[in-house]
Design an enzyme around this catalytic site. Structure first.
Site, PDB file in Angstrom:
ATOM      1  N   HIS A   1       0.807  -1.219   0.000  1.00 48.59           N
ATOM      2  CA  HIS A   1       0.000   0.000   0.000  1.00 48.59           C
ATOM      3  C   HIS A   1       0.839   1.268   0.000  1.00 48.59           C
ATOM      4  O   HIS A   1       1.952   1.283   0.515  1.00 48.59           O
ATOM      5  CB  HIS A   1      -0.894   0.045   1.248  1.00 48.59           C
ATOM      6  CG  HIS A   1      -1.800  -1.129   1.395  1.00 48.59           C
ATOM      7  ND1 HIS A   1      -2.146  -1.632   2.614  1.00 48.59           N
ATOM      8  CD2 HIS A   1      -2.435  -1.889   0.470  1.00 48.59           C
ATOM      9  CE1 HIS A   1      -2.967  -2.666   2.447  1.00 48.59           C
ATOM     10  NE2 HIS A   1      -3.146  -2.845   1.149  1.00 48.59           N
TER      11      HIS A   1
ATOM     12  N   LYS B   1       5.176   6.438   7.501  1.00 45.21           N
ATOM     13  CA  LYS B   1       4.617   5.536   8.504  1.00 45.21           C
ATOM     14  C   LYS B   1       5.699   5.136   9.501  1.00 45.21           C
ATOM     15  O   LYS B   1       6.838   4.897   9.123  1.00 45.21           O
ATOM     16  CB  LYS B   1       4.084   4.250   7.845  1.00 45.21           C
ATOM     17  CG  LYS B   1       2.960   4.467   6.861  1.00 45.21           C
ATOM     18  CD  LYS B   1       2.566   3.154   6.197  1.00 45.21           C
ATOM     19  CE  LYS B   1       1.448   3.372   5.196  1.00 45.21           C
ATOM     20  NZ  LYS B   1       1.107   2.111   4.494  1.00 45.21           N
TER      21      LYS B   1
ATOM     22  N   TYR C   1       0.594   1.534  13.705  1.00 42.16           N
ATOM     23  CA  TYR C   1       1.477   2.460  13.002  1.00 42.16           C
ATOM     24  C   TYR C   1       0.926   3.864  13.019  1.00 42.16           C
ATOM     25  O   TYR C   1      -0.270   4.095  13.018  1.00 42.16           O
ATOM     26  CB  TYR C   1       1.773   1.994  11.576  1.00 42.16           C
ATOM     27  CG  TYR C   1       0.585   1.797  10.670  1.00 42.16           C
ATOM     28  CD1 TYR C   1       0.233   2.766   9.735  1.00 42.16           C
ATOM     29  CD2 TYR C   1      -0.156   0.625  10.718  1.00 42.16           C
ATOM     30  CE1 TYR C   1      -0.846   2.576   8.892  1.00 42.16           C
ATOM     31  CE2 TYR C   1      -1.232   0.426   9.879  1.00 42.16           C
ATOM     32  CZ  TYR C   1      -1.572   1.420   8.964  1.00 42.16           C
ATOM     33  OH  TYR C   1      -2.646   1.236   8.138  1.00 42.16           O
TER      34      TYR C   1
ATOM     35  N   ASP D   1      -6.579  -6.146  -2.081  1.00 44.75           N
ATOM     36  CA  ASP D   1      -5.159  -6.465  -2.210  1.00 44.75           C
ATOM     37  C   ASP D   1      -4.895  -7.528  -3.280  1.00 44.75           C
ATOM     38  O   ASP D   1      -3.781  -7.621  -3.792  1.00 44.75           O
ATOM     39  CB  ASP D   1      -4.580  -6.918  -0.870  1.00 44.75           C
ATOM     40  CG  ASP D   1      -4.368  -5.758   0.086  1.00 44.75           C
ATOM     41  OD1 ASP D   1      -4.443  -4.591  -0.354  1.00 44.75           O
ATOM     42  OD2 ASP D   1      -4.133  -6.013   1.283  1.00 44.75           O
TER      43      ASP D   1
END
Length: 185
Positions: free
Chosen positions: A62, A72, A132, A168
């Protein structure tokens, strides 16, 4: 706390100080002052938390496109994951290269994934939790992905048939992906 560079410029592996004894452990998972002292000045605006109940769940690869790209700070707080980062910055000397790391509740490692990288992970054990921080809010309009099994990337995932979301399972390969990142060496 130790911060290590990686083979992908900008990607950093972080090992926080762990204070443990017979009761368990204490770790300071984020301290803005200490991170700034180590050269990490990102201002985070959102925390995310995922649970994957099965081993072999693969989430990724991603990223969000500019102007809503995200840096991130990733860690695994329960279980263990194989975390993968791919350089998708056009003109980068490591464009299309990937690097993988084991993040777990026992090693407490974190990854700082800068803008211009695709990110994903595969759970190694059941009931793995990933938390995250990001420096930009989620934007569905800018949300993109790359096929986890793109043969040009050759990522050595720990599973052959991962558990995937519908989304995905439909990402394009890197050569066909919508990316707008440029390397600023």
């Amino acid at each position: 706390m130790n911060v290590y560079g990686t083979k992908l410029p900008g990607l950093k592996l972080i090992e926080p100080a762990i204070h443990g004894d017979h009761r368990g452990f204490f770790v300071e998972s984020y301290n803005e002052v200490r991170y700034v002292q180590m050269g990490i000045t990102t201002k985070f605006v959102q925390d995310n938390h995922s649970l994957s109940v099965e081993a072999g769940v693969l989430r990724g690869l991603h990223y969000q496109m500019n102007p809503k790209a995200q840096t991130k700070l990733v860690r695994c707080t329960a279980g263990a994951i194989y975390d993968v980062v791919v350089d998708i910055r056009k003109g980068s000397p490591t464009f299309g290269q990937w690097q993988g790391f084991i993040l777990s509740a026992t090693n407490h490692r974190q990854l700082l994934v800068p803008k211009g990288f695709a990110h994903g992970f595969c759970t190694l054990v059941p009931n793995s939790e990933v938390q995250y921080k990001v420096d930009e809010f989620y934007s569905a309009e800018h949300d993109r992905g790359i096929a986890w099994n793109d043969p040009a990337l050759g990522i050595d995932w720990p599973v052959r048939k991962p558990v995937l979301s519908d989304k995905d399972g439909k990402h394009p390969i890197l050569a066909d992906a919508d990316i707008n990142f440029a390397f600023e060496g």
